[in-house]
Design an enzyme around this catalytic site. Structure first.
Site, PDB file in Angstrom:
ATOM      1  N   PRO A  18     -11.888   0.781   3.997  1.00 56.28           N
ATOM      2  CG  PRO A  18     -12.855   1.341   2.006  1.00 56.28           C
ATOM      3  CD  PRO A  18     -12.536   1.960   3.421  1.00 56.28           C
ATOM      4  CG  ASN A  19     -11.890  -3.829   0.384  1.00 56.11           C
ATOM      5  OD1 ASN A  19     -12.843  -4.611   0.541  1.00 56.11           O
ATOM      6  ND2 ASN A  19     -12.235  -2.782  -0.118  1.00 56.11           N
ATOM      7  NE  ARG A  26      -7.185  -4.837  -0.815  1.00 56.88           N
ATOM      8  CZ  ARG A  26      -7.172  -3.418  -0.531  1.00 56.88           C
ATOM      9  NH1 ARG A  26      -6.927  -2.893   0.521  1.00 56.88           N
ATOM     10  NH2 ARG A  26      -7.771  -2.771  -1.290  1.00 56.88           N
ATOM     11  CE1 TYR A  31      -2.825  -1.744  -0.960  1.00 54.51           C
ATOM     12  CE2 TYR A  31      -4.089  -3.614  -1.785  1.00 54.51           C
ATOM     13  CZ  TYR A  31      -3.865  -2.270  -1.775  1.00 54.51           C
ATOM     14  OH  TYR A  31      -4.489  -1.663  -2.612  1.00 54.51           O
ATOM     15  CG  ASN A  82      -4.763   3.203   4.420  1.00 49.78           C
ATOM     16  OD1 ASN A  82      -5.467   3.617   3.249  1.00 49.78           O
ATOM     17  ND2 ASN A  82      -3.733   2.174   4.279  1.00 49.78           N
ATOM     18  CB  ALA A  85     -11.393   2.183  -2.220  1.00 50.81           C
ATOM     19  CD  GLU A 106      -4.455  10.613   1.655  1.00 47.38           C
ATOM     20  OE1 GLU A 106      -4.152  11.878   1.720  1.00 47.38           O
ATOM     21  OE2 GLU A 106      -4.671  10.069   0.683  1.00 47.38           O
ATOM     22  CG  HIS A 108      -2.636   5.734   0.453  1.00 45.77           C
ATOM     23  ND1 HIS A 108      -3.607   5.579   0.487  1.00 45.77           N
ATOM     24  CD2 HIS A 108      -2.498   7.189   0.666  1.00 45.77           C
ATOM     25  CE1 HIS A 108      -4.567   6.464   0.422  1.00 45.77           C
ATOM     26  NE2 HIS A 108      -3.690   7.541   0.224  1.00 45.77           N
ATOM     27  NE  ARG A 115      -1.922  -0.288  -6.454  1.00 50.13           N
ATOM     28  CZ  ARG A 115      -2.900  -0.465  -5.423  1.00 50.13           C
ATOM     29  NH1 ARG A 115      -3.159   0.013  -4.406  1.00 50.13           N
ATOM     30  NH2 ARG A 115      -3.954  -1.714  -6.135  1.00 50.13           N
TER      31      ARG A 115
HETATM   32  C1  DQA Z   1      -4.499   1.871  -0.070  1.00 50.65           C
HETATM   33  C2  DQA Z   1      -4.500   2.279  -1.639  1.00 50.65           C
HETATM   34  C3  DQA Z   1      -5.722   2.492  -2.205  1.00 50.65           C
HETATM   35  O1  DQA Z   1      -5.724   2.949  -3.532  1.00 50.65           O
HETATM   36  C4  DQA Z   1      -6.676   1.184  -1.983  1.00 50.65           C
HETATM   37  O2  DQA Z   1      -8.010   1.398  -2.451  1.00 50.65           O
HETATM   38  C5  DQA Z   1      -6.523   0.677  -0.794  1.00 50.65           C
HETATM   39  C6  DQA Z   1      -5.267   0.624   0.122  1.00 50.65           C
HETATM   40  C7  DQA Z   1      -3.122   1.653   0.386  1.00 50.65           C
HETATM   41  O3  DQA Z   1      -2.858   1.473   1.728  1.00 50.65           O
HETATM   42  O4  DQA Z   1      -2.134   1.202  -0.313  1.00 50.65           O
HETATM   43  O5  DQA Z   1      -7.640  -0.027  -0.310  1.00 50.65           O
HETATM   44  O6  DQA Z   1      -4.998   2.778   0.618  1.00 50.65           O
END
Ligand code: DQA
Length: 157
Positions: A18-19, A26, A31, A82, A85, A106, A108, A115
């Site tokens: 998501p997102n 964003r 990011y 990835n 959240a 995984e 990120h 963070r």
């Molecule tokens: C994320 C890190 C997560 O904590 C966050 O909720 C994201 C992006 C990253 O790629 O740094 O949406 O996965």
């Protein structure tokens, strides 16, 4: 053609949660400025270099991610994910990744350990061979390199 040996390129799923469709807009201070299309381009270029096929997807839905993970069984050789959240909340994603019986990496973009405390734990990490975080979008290319190495190692055995 008789005698020809056509080797299919191994398929690696690259799944985004998501997102991540909001990348570029964003929180660029966290990011960066790359969009999700840029991330896909990074992956396409890495895949061409490594001679693997990729299936690159993003969804905001937890259930859809679970279904995509399940679809990988018997189809893909590995999953790069990835989970965004959902990393920090989803036992369902962990269970799906454990059930699919494939190598998982995984990724990120940000360093989740620098963070907020709630980002320091990832359920998904229990299913992952390795985790790459904090290296920006190049983390995806590094994950593809590592996954390809593991597939080649497995094929050599
Ligand atoms: C994320 C890190 C997560 O904590 C966050 O909720 C994201 C992006 C990253 O790629 O740094 O949406 O996965």
């Amino acid at each position: 053609m008789l005698g020809a040996c056509i080797m299919e390129r191994p398929l690696i799923a690259v799944l985004n949660g998501p997102n991540l469709n909001m990348l570029g807009l964003r929180q660029p201070e966290v990011y960066g400025h790359a969009t999700l299309d840029d991330v896909e381009q990074v992956c396409v270029q890495a895949a061409e270099r490594l001679d693997v096929a990729i299936d690159f997807r993003q969804t905001n839905g937890e259930g859809e991610l679970v279904s995509w993970i399940q679809e990988c069984r018997g189809r893909a050789r590995g999953i790069i994910i990835n989970p965004a959240a959902y990393s920090h909340t989803s036992v369902a994603l962990l269970d799906a990744l454990l059930a699919v019986d494939l190598p998982v990496i995984e990724v990120h973009i940000s360093n989740i350990h620098r963070r907020e405390a709630f980002r320091h734990h990832s359920y998904v990490s229990r299913a992952a061979i390795g985790v790459i975080c904090g290296l920006g979008v190049r983390g995806y290319a590094l994950a593809l390199q590592a996954m390809t190495d593991m597939i080649l190692d497995e094929d050599d055995q």
